[in-house]
Design an enzyme around this catalytic site. Structure first.
Site, short mmCIF file in Angstrom:
data_model
loop_
_atom_site.label_atom_id
_atom_site.label_comp_id
_atom_site.label_asym_id
_atom_site.label_seq_id
_atom_site.Cartn_x
_atom_site.Cartn_y
_atom_site.Cartn_z
N MET A 1 0.85 -1.20 0.00
CA MET A 1 0.00 0.00 0.00
C MET A 1 0.88 1.24 0.00
O MET A 1 1.61 1.50 0.96
CB MET A 1 -0.95 -0.02 1.20
CG MET A 1 -2.03 -1.09 1.06
SD MET A 1 -3.17 -1.17 2.45
CE MET A 1 -2.21 -2.06 3.66
N GLN B 1 7.62 -4.85 -4.09
CA GLN B 1 6.73 -4.72 -5.24
C GLN B 1 7.27 -3.67 -6.20
O GLN B 1 7.54 -2.53 -5.82
CB GLN B 1 5.31 -4.33 -4.84
CG GLN B 1 4.42 -4.46 -6.07
CD GLN B 1 3.01 -3.92 -5.91
OE1 GLN B 1 2.82 -2.76 -5.56
NE2 GLN B 1 2.04 -4.76 -6.19
N CYS C 1 -2.66 -1.68 -10.03
CA CYS C 1 -2.87 -0.33 -9.49
C CYS C 1 -3.46 0.60 -10.56
O CYS C 1 -2.91 0.70 -11.65
CB CYS C 1 -1.52 0.17 -9.00
SG CYS C 1 -1.63 1.74 -8.20
N LYS D 1 0.85 -9.48 -8.93
CA LYS D 1 -0.39 -9.06 -8.25
C LYS D 1 -1.25 -8.38 -9.30
O LYS D 1 -0.83 -7.37 -9.90
CB LYS D 1 -0.09 -8.12 -7.09
CG LYS D 1 -1.35 -7.63 -6.37
CD LYS D 1 -1.00 -6.94 -5.05
CE LYS D 1 -2.22 -6.44 -4.30
NZ LYS D 1 -2.72 -5.16 -4.83
N HIS E 1 -6.45 -9.42 -6.80
CA HIS E 1 -7.44 -8.51 -6.20
C HIS E 1 -8.73 -8.79 -6.97
O HIS E 1 -8.82 -8.50 -8.16
CB HIS E 1 -6.96 -7.06 -6.37
CG HIS E 1 -7.86 -6.05 -5.75
ND1 HIS E 1 -7.56 -4.72 -5.68
CD2 HIS E 1 -9.09 -6.17 -5.16
CE1 HIS E 1 -8.55 -4.06 -5.08
NE2 HIS E 1 -9.49 -4.92 -4.77
N GLY F 1 -8.85 -8.48 -1.46
CA GLY F 1 -9.92 -7.53 -1.76
C GLY F 1 -11.12 -7.68 -0.84
O GLY F 1 -11.78 -8.72 -0.82
N ARG G 1 -6.47 -2.91 3.72
CA ARG G 1 -6.97 -1.87 4.60
C ARG G 1 -7.29 -2.37 6.00
O ARG G 1 -7.01 -1.69 6.99
CB ARG G 1 -8.20 -1.20 3.96
CG ARG G 1 -7.82 -0.34 2.77
CD ARG G 1 -8.98 -0.05 1.88
NE ARG G 1 -9.44 -1.25 1.17
CZ ARG G 1 -10.39 -1.25 0.25
NH1 ARG G 1 -11.00 -0.12 -0.07
NH2 ARG G 1 -10.73 -2.37 -0.37
C1 LIG Z 1 -3.55 3.49 0.51
C2 LIG Z 1 -3.46 2.33 -0.45
C3 LIG Z 1 -2.35 2.22 -1.28
C4 LIG Z 1 -2.23 1.14 -2.16
N1 LIG Z 1 -1.08 1.00 -2.90
C5 LIG Z 1 -0.90 -0.14 -3.63
C6 LIG Z 1 0.35 -0.42 -4.25
O1 LIG Z 1 1.33 0.32 -4.12
N2 LIG Z 1 0.45 -1.57 -4.98
C7 LIG Z 1 -0.60 -2.43 -5.13
O2 LIG Z 1 -0.48 -3.47 -5.79
N3 LIG Z 1 -1.79 -2.19 -4.55
C8 LIG Z 1 -1.93 -1.09 -3.79
N4 LIG Z 1 -3.12 -0.90 -3.12
C9 LIG Z 1 -4.18 -1.93 -3.21
C10 LIG Z 1 -4.01 -2.96 -2.10
O3 LIG Z 1 -2.80 -3.66 -2.24
C11 LIG Z 1 -5.17 -3.98 -2.15
O4 LIG Z 1 -5.12 -4.67 -3.37
C12 LIG Z 1 -6.53 -3.31 -2.01
O5 LIG Z 1 -6.53 -2.35 -0.96
C13 LIG Z 1 -7.62 -4.35 -1.76
O6 LIG Z 1 -7.39 -5.06 -0.57
P1 LIG Z 1 -8.17 -4.71 0.82
O7 LIG Z 1 -9.64 -4.66 0.47
O8 LIG Z 1 -7.80 -5.80 1.75
O9 LIG Z 1 -7.68 -3.36 1.25
C14 LIG Z 1 -3.27 0.18 -2.25
C15 LIG Z 1 -4.37 0.30 -1.41
C16 LIG Z 1 -4.48 1.35 -0.50
C17 LIG Z 1 -5.66 1.44 0.42
#
Ligand SMILES: Cc1cc2nc3c(=O)[nH]c(=O)nc-3n(C[C@H](O)[C@H](O)[C@H](O)COP(=O)(O)O)c2cc1C
Length: 335
Positions: free
Chosen positions: A13, A65, A95, A134, A166, A207, A229
């Site tokens: 993240m 990553q 992303c 990913k 995701h 996700g 999150r």
């Molecule tokens: C603040 C934030 C930053 C994120 N940055 C990335 C990232 O750098 N690379 C990535 O693959 N996903 C990124 N994501 C997505 C998360 O890795 C994840 O796939 C997404 O939040 C869904 O999972 P969750 O519902 O458990 O949060 C980010 C998500 C958030 C909330």
């Protein structure tokens, strides 16, 4: 892979899972796999790699990553990552931010599966550690089954055996990155089917998962779960992962214990010049749903941001939580 190594992980993240955050998460769980924020291959190769991707030994197992779509550049970045000691290199194919839409990396690569496979082949040939993907289910109008299976099959043919999915599409037209984490519907069933139909691959689902019970439920269908999150906002759940997800004969790590384990790390980083707030910002949710949670959050937010703030702020916040616990216990005794 199909081993336990990816059974539970905290998602990459950006701006959140920096090294302080990962060191903090590690105080709660030894087994969870941690991911860095995404770093572009270009930055790793041309920038100050030590500043961008340096990390502490305590963070293992930890994956770097990368973002990018040039096989040669990604291979170079992967070699640098391996040199730093990372346990895995992961490519971001999920992303949806504006920046990644314009450059060709992130979720838009779901449209270029052969290019992704070429990137993975180049990285895989350059390093000895695992290279993983990913991804999303697809983007925009793509048929998710076709886009997901095509990407996975081409990458598997290029030697990749571990995929984090995701479980929703990214809609690159009209949604902000934040909306792209909530609006496109979750389709766990498709990820379960991917595992059922490609049993030799290690499939990690991501996700919308919010609790360890939900994570455990998913493990009937896939090899691993990745929380983003929920793990960040309620880090205390990580204290139960080693026992409940990995089956280790260990006690739950409580929030107070995690702070004490983190304390020497904070002291060292403060001496090295890091501001206290850079560390405490990742701990705001540590006592969530416990007595004193609001005081903890408020004291850390306000006091840790002051110039020269040190560990006395942690002591103050801990004292407020401890006092709230005592009051709650006294109340329970009376009731
Ligand atoms: C603040 C934030 C930053 C994120 N940055 C990335 C990232 O750098 N690379 C990535 O693959 N996903 C990124 N994501 C997505 C998360 O890795 C994840 O796939 C997404 O939040 C869904 O999972 P969750 O519902 O458990 O949060 C980010 C998500 C958030 C909330």
């Amino acid at each position: 892979m199909n081993d336990l190594s990816h059974r539970f992980s905290v998602a990459p993240m950006m701006d959140w899972t920096d090294r302080h955050c990962r060191a903090f998460h590690r105080t709660l769980t030894k087994r969870t796999r941690l991911y860095t924020e995404m770093v572009t291959a270009q930055a790793v190769v041309r920038g100050d790699a030590a500043r961008l991707i340096g990390f502490e030994g305590v963070e293992h197992p930890v994956a770097l990553q990368l973002g990018g779509s040039e096989p040669a550049l990604l291979a170079k970045a992967a070699v640098i990552g391996e040199g730093f000691g990372y346990d895995e290199i992961n490519l971001n194919v999920g992303c949806p931010s504006d920046r990644v839409k314009s450059g060709s990396f992130g979720a838009c690569l779901m449209r270029e599966p052969q290019r992704v496979a070429d990137c993975m082949a180049a990285m895989g040939a350059a390093v000895r550690i695992p290279v993983t993907v990913k991804c999303r289910l697809g983007v925009d109008e793509q048929d998710p089954e076709e886009s997901l299976f095509t990407l996975v099959d081409l990458c598997a043919a290029a030697g990749v055996d571990t995929f984090v999915v995701h479980a929703r599409k990214a809609w690159l037209q009209g949604l902000s990155p934040k909306e792209n984490r909530t609006v496109p519907p979750l389709e766990y069933g498709l990820v379960h089917r991917l595992k059922a139909e490609r049993p030799r691959l290690s499939i990690i689902i991501n996700g919308g998962l919010e609790t360890l019970d939900q994570a455990i439920g998913q493990l009937s269908y896939v090899d691993g779960v990745m929380l983003g999150r929920a793990a960040y906002h309620i880090p205390a759940l990580l204290g139960r992962v080693d026992a409940q997800i990995f089956g280790d004969a260990v006690a739950e790590v409580g929030a107070f214990e995690a702070v004490e384990t983190y304390r020497p790390y904070m002291a060292r980083k403060l001496r090295e010049g890091a501001p206290l707030a850079a560390m405490t910002r990742h701990m705001l949710g540590l006592f969530s749903a416990q007595p004193g949670a609001r005081s903890w959050r408020r004291i850390l937010t306000v006091e840790a941001a002051k110039p020269g703030a040190g560990l006395e702020v942690i002591d103050l916040a801990l004292a407020a939580v401890a006092s709230a616990h005592t009051q709650a216990e006294a109340y329970m005794m009376q009731a």
